[in-house]
Scaffold this active site. Sequence first.
Site, PDB file in Angstrom:
ATOM      1  N   HIS A 124      15.671  28.904  24.704  1.00 48.87           N
ATOM      2  CA  HIS A 124      15.145  28.523  26.017  1.00 48.87           C
ATOM      3  C   HIS A 124      13.769  27.885  25.777  1.00 48.87           C
ATOM      4  O   HIS A 124      13.074  28.250  24.836  1.00 48.87           O
ATOM      5  CB  HIS A 124      15.007  29.808  26.835  1.00 48.87           C
ATOM      6  CG  HIS A 124      14.657  29.633  28.277  1.00 48.87           C
ATOM      7  ND1 HIS A 124      13.366  29.395  28.697  1.00 48.87           N
ATOM      8  CD2 HIS A 124      15.420  29.694  29.402  1.00 48.87           C
ATOM      9  CE1 HIS A 124      13.359  29.313  30.024  1.00 48.87           C
ATOM     10  NE2 HIS A 124      14.578  29.489  30.479  1.00 48.87           N
ATOM     11  N   ASP A 201      13.696  37.353  22.343  1.00 45.20           N
ATOM     12  CA  ASP A 201      13.732  36.986  23.749  1.00 45.20           C
ATOM     13  C   ASP A 201      14.936  37.714  24.351  1.00 45.20           C
ATOM     14  O   ASP A 201      16.082  37.325  24.125  1.00 45.20           O
ATOM     15  CB  ASP A 201      13.866  35.461  23.871  1.00 45.20           C
ATOM     16  CG  ASP A 201      14.156  35.021  25.304  1.00 45.20           C
ATOM     17  OD1 ASP A 201      14.364  35.890  26.175  1.00 45.20           O
ATOM     18  OD2 ASP A 201      14.196  33.802  25.531  1.00 45.20           O
ATOM     19  N   GLN A 204      18.184  37.612  28.539  1.00 44.47           N
ATOM     20  CA  GLN A 204      19.601  37.685  28.926  1.00 44.47           C
ATOM     21  C   GLN A 204      20.330  38.851  28.268  1.00 44.47           C
ATOM     22  O   GLN A 204      21.551  38.965  28.412  1.00 44.47           O
ATOM     23  CB  GLN A 204      20.319  36.364  28.574  1.00 44.47           C
ATOM     24  CG  GLN A 204      19.777  35.143  29.293  1.00 44.47           C
ATOM     25  CD  GLN A 204      20.010  35.166  30.812  1.00 44.47           C
ATOM     26  OE1 GLN A 204      20.773  35.964  31.345  1.00 44.47           O
ATOM     27  NE2 GLN A 204      19.325  34.276  31.508  1.00 44.47           N
ATOM     28  N   LYS A 227      15.654  39.351  36.451  1.00 43.19           N
ATOM     29  CA  LYS A 227      17.046  39.129  36.025  1.00 43.19           C
ATOM     30  C   LYS A 227      17.810  40.440  35.893  1.00 43.19           C
ATOM     31  O   LYS A 227      18.970  40.459  35.503  1.00 43.19           O
ATOM     32  CB  LYS A 227      17.075  38.380  34.692  1.00 43.19           C
ATOM     33  CG  LYS A 227      16.526  36.954  34.767  1.00 43.19           C
ATOM     34  CD  LYS A 227      16.664  36.272  33.425  1.00 43.19           C
ATOM     35  CE  LYS A 227      15.754  35.071  33.282  1.00 43.19           C
ATOM     36  NZ  LYS A 227      16.227  33.893  34.001  1.00 43.19           N
ATOM     37  N   CYS A 366      16.935  24.895  31.098  1.00 44.04           N
ATOM     38  CA  CYS A 366      15.755  25.088  30.246  1.00 44.04           C
ATOM     39  C   CYS A 366      16.134  25.151  28.769  1.00 44.04           C
ATOM     40  O   CYS A 366      15.509  25.891  28.000  1.00 44.04           O
ATOM     41  CB  CYS A 366      14.969  26.335  30.633  1.00 44.04           C
ATOM     42  SG  CYS A 366      14.269  26.219  32.270  1.00 44.04           S
TER      43      CYS A 366
END
Length: 408
Positions: A124, A201, A204, A227, A366
């Site tokens: 991303h 990261d 997700q 999220k 992104c």
Amino acid sequence: NPFDTTKIRQDFPILKREVRPGVKLVYLDSAATSQKPIQVIDAIDSFYKLTNANIHRGIHVLAEEATELYESARQKIANFIGAQSSRQVIYTRNTTESINLVASSWGRKNLVAGDVVILTEMEHHSNLVPWQILQEDIGIRLEFIPVSDDGQLDIEKYHQLLDLKPKMVAFMHVSNVLGTINPAKEIVKAAKSVGAVTLIDGAQSVPHIPVKINEIGADFLAFSGHKMCGPTGIGILYGREELLEAMPPYMGGGDMIKRVYLRSFKSNELPYKFEAGTPAIAEAIGLGVAVDYLERIGMQNISHYEREIIEYATDRLVEVSGVKLLGPLNKERGAVASFDLFNVHPHDVSQVLDMDGIAVRAGHHCAMPLHDRFQLTATTRASFYIYNTIEEVDLLVDSLHKVKKLFG
Ligand code: PLP
């Protein structure tokens, strides 16, 4: 059945609304931001109605209660990700700010010209641009783990890149475009064997699968509250304590100091050293309640349920002629399906879907370099969460057939 979607859906007021008269909302954009359960909405509402005060400052009932709520949320989040101590859990605004904090504070202190940072081709922008800024400012060298045609990291090439003795390996756990679940533990272990620091990261992954940082062993983990059923404006940076201790503050101001003189200051202890100014108090408390909510359902149950949905969705989508689905097939994957529908621009696709109340995302999500890798400028992305149903997948597929009819 521990997983009762009908019951879960009742917790999300927004799912009851019609987007147009007679058209029910089918929300398939949770990778962008998830919807919020009533428990989280009520917690924020009740904070402002009953408890609102600034934290860490006043010695009055409201200030003490607000501080207690804010800090107990931090402890819940620490437990949720398997952190040893809540001192390692820093409140930020989102994943993006968490990664910028590491790049700026850890990076500027520890990196010099020529130092290698390894990223992946699927990142991303929020895990690319902060490092590109350091490339510009300091002259660090960026290297990338390539992505295969079926959307997986080339781990063999990664092991070759480790010969460059990188100082940092920063990578996404689950791809927001491909759905790929990267082998985080294996990547971290190999990075450690050459002395590199690691950043994950988790934007997700943390909302969708059990993520225990003590098992994965990474030095930093970044994720966003919004999220994972929490509010916007609150995110987390987890860091290994020795590293955080040695890092300079990211921003200066109130709360991050122990003592201020006219010409100097002494930093506060962890985690406050990195929390300058009045933070997002209600949002942090809301995130604590979101964590309670997810834990009550169970992260293992959530990941099993999402796997069912995404398997069904990928099976149905590849049946639609003209659909080219990105990412690994017939493999464990996250609950996102990005695809190209032959000849039709994703903006047109999503506009037609929107007529049926179906909310998907169109664009580069992104991840422009990843789209370059697949010679695409944009894709249509459907993403799923705990409140989505198999019937909604069917509605998506029916609507895609309409798109094909409309655009020939
Ligand atoms: N990383 C990944 C993998 C994402 O999917 C997102 C989501 O937009 C981000 C980072 C950035 O998250 P945020 O916008 O909350 O900072």
